[in-house]
Design a protein around this motif. Structure first.
Motif, PDB file in Angstrom:
ATOM      1  N   ILE A  21       0.933  -1.138  -0.021  1.00 38.54           N
ATOM      2  CA  ILE A  21      -0.469  -0.128  -0.179  1.00 38.54           C
ATOM      3  C   ILE A  21       0.978   1.351   0.091  1.00 38.54           C
ATOM      4  O   ILE A  21       1.927   1.429   0.959  1.00 38.54           O
ATOM      5  CB  ILE A  21      -1.071   0.144   0.911  1.00 38.54           C
ATOM      6  N   ASP A  22       0.927   2.398  -0.864  1.00 33.23           N
ATOM      7  CA  ASP A  22       1.624   3.240  -0.965  1.00 33.23           C
ATOM      8  C   ASP A  22       0.583   4.721  -0.430  1.00 33.23           C
ATOM      9  O   ASP A  22       1.077   5.593   0.306  1.00 33.23           O
ATOM     10  CB  ASP A  22       1.867   4.061  -2.685  1.00 33.23           C
ATOM     11  N   HIS A  23      -0.645   4.491  -0.321  1.00 36.29           N
ATOM     12  CA  HIS A  23      -1.854   5.495   0.330  1.00 36.29           C
ATOM     13  C   HIS A  23      -3.043   4.674   0.910  1.00 36.29           C
ATOM     14  O   HIS A  23      -3.814   4.209   0.186  1.00 36.29           O
ATOM     15  CB  HIS A  23      -1.952   6.406  -0.970  1.00 36.29           C
ATOM     16  N   PHE A  24      -3.002   5.288   2.259  1.00 38.37           N
ATOM     17  CA  PHE A  24      -3.785   4.448   3.186  1.00 38.37           C
ATOM     18  C   PHE A  24      -5.213   5.992   3.259  1.00 38.37           C
ATOM     19  O   PHE A  24      -5.142   6.753   4.345  1.00 38.37           O
ATOM     20  CB  PHE A  24      -3.755   3.880   4.587  1.00 38.37           C
ATOM     21  N   LEU A  25      -6.058   5.386   2.441  1.00 38.30           N
ATOM     22  CA  LEU A  25      -7.415   6.676   2.577  1.00 38.30           C
ATOM     23  C   LEU A  25      -8.216   6.971   3.361  1.00 38.30           C
ATOM     24  O   LEU A  25      -9.683   5.875   3.166  1.00 38.30           O
ATOM     25  CB  LEU A  25      -8.075   6.949   1.231  1.00 38.30           C
TER      26      LEU A  25
END
Length: 380
Positions: free
Chosen positions: A294-298
């Motif tokens: 995961i590069d970005h967790f929203l």
């Protein structure tokens, strides 16, 4: 089967942002007195600004459908005629302007530039926006349509103004010298915000610039084992069941603020995070995912209070995602319910930081009766 891409995103906020110290200028004072819970709630939720479709004094400026239509139009600001190519409009909200007609068709009514098309209106609370995305995703994935618009929106402010509670406050005043509205009702007055966001979704990526490929989207409900936690147009009985507005008299609807938004705080704090972790683990195991993928967790969070709890949950069930990979805009736009995940993606998609190949994990919990939605996007 066709792939599905988000090629454009937009947002619409009504009026100027409202800071913490100005909130009651818009929402008003219940029984003419400042809220006892306001400062406590704001200290915990971390929100600094939010938006209201209201003037100071509480006069409405926009409907939910109007805001949603404006967000849709924003998708086509550089090529307005392209709006005629939409084949599907999928609109999620938990605060429609009326019980019927549906929110989706009311939004369509504010889009005379569009054609006669299929319209769907997923209901619910925070997950309603993700359900709108999933309907559009499945329609494109099956080849039923090639171009769709999905939206998430809320206009909570009309439910938060003091007038909604005034009859109950007057009734309480007859019984007490200290007629403050119960915490489960007053609490959410300081949490919620208005706004709308829209995605243009297609079976083909942009020819130039970035797109987001929607790899998968999944959901789960624990209503089979959990009581109702967040509700509106009803009241919760001692046995945990709901009594809906149709079973109250008109006088009871007014004097008990039946149409206010309410939340069972004890049920929320004990269950919302652990239940969300159960599905995270199952998805990660089934898809062979690890946190380093995961590069970005929203994550959609209603309050900063839950941020460390979600961090610990992901560490326990998914191997841990460091805070530097998180992207949350709750603090600047407020909790916009079904629109929140749209607004995070919109801001991230347009801030110039994304790189091709990066993976974006979405997590949207819904406290109404403990439902959750998850999705993975790839920047392409």
């Amino acid at each position: 089967m066709p792939e599905v891409f988000i090629n454009s995103t937009s947002a619409y906020f009504p009026n100027d942002p409202v800071a913490n110290d100005a909130m009651e200028e818009y929402l008003g004072f219940i029984n003419g007195k400042p809220s006892k819970s306001k400062n406590i709630v704001l200290r915990n939720n971390g929100i600094k600004n939010r938006y209201y479709a209201l003037t100071k004094g509480g006069k409405p400026t926009h409907t939910n459908a109007q805001m949603t239509a404006l967000a849709v139009k924003e998708l086509f600001k550089t090529n307005p005629s392209k709006i005629k190519d939409i084949e599907l409009l999928s609109c999620g909200t938990s605060s429609p302007d009326q019980v019927m007609p549906s929110h989706g068709v009311m939004t369509h009514g504010w889009l005379p530039e569009a054609e006669a098309i299929e319209v769907v209106s997923p209901s619910g609370v925070c997950c309603a926006g993700m359900h709108a995305i999933k309907y559009a995703y499945l329609a494109i994935k099956t080849g039923d349509v090639k171009l769709a618009v999905a939206t998430g929106s809320e206009r909570f402010s009309g439910l938060l103004v003091a007038d909604v509670f005034e009859e109950e406050a007057l009734k309480l005043k007859e019984l007490s010298d200290n007629p403050y509205i119960a915490f489960q009702k007053d609490f959410l007055r300081w949490m919620l915000s208005d706004g709308a966001s829209a995605f243009l979704m297609s079976d083909k990526p942009n020819e130039t610039g970035l797109s987001l490929r929607l790899e998968w989207i999944e959901g789960v409900s624990y209503a089979n084992e959990m009581q109702t936690c967040m509700y509106m147009g009803a009241d919760k009985l001692p046995d945990g069941t709901l009594k809906g507005f149709m079973d109250y008299t008109p006088e009871e609807i007014m004097t008990q603020s039946i149409f206010s938004v309410k939340q069972d705080i004890s049920l929320l704090s004990d269950n919302i995070v652990p239940l969300g972790g159960k599905k995270i683990k199952e998805i990660f195991d089934r898809k062979g995912l690890v946190a380093s993928d995961i590069d970005h967790f929203l994550p959609h969070i209603s309050s900063d209070f839950f941020r460390p709890k979600i961090y610990d949950m992901v560490e326990l069930y998914g191997g841990g995602i460091p805070y530097e990979k998180w992207f949350i805009n709750l603090y600047t736009v407020g909790n916009v319910g079904a629109a929140s995940v749209f607004l995070m993606i919109n801001e991230l998609f347009n801030n110039g930081t994304l790189k091709k190949g990066e993976k974006i994990l979405l997590l949207v919990p819904e406290s109404a009766r403990f439902s959750y939605m998850y999705a993975m996007l790839t920047v392409c």
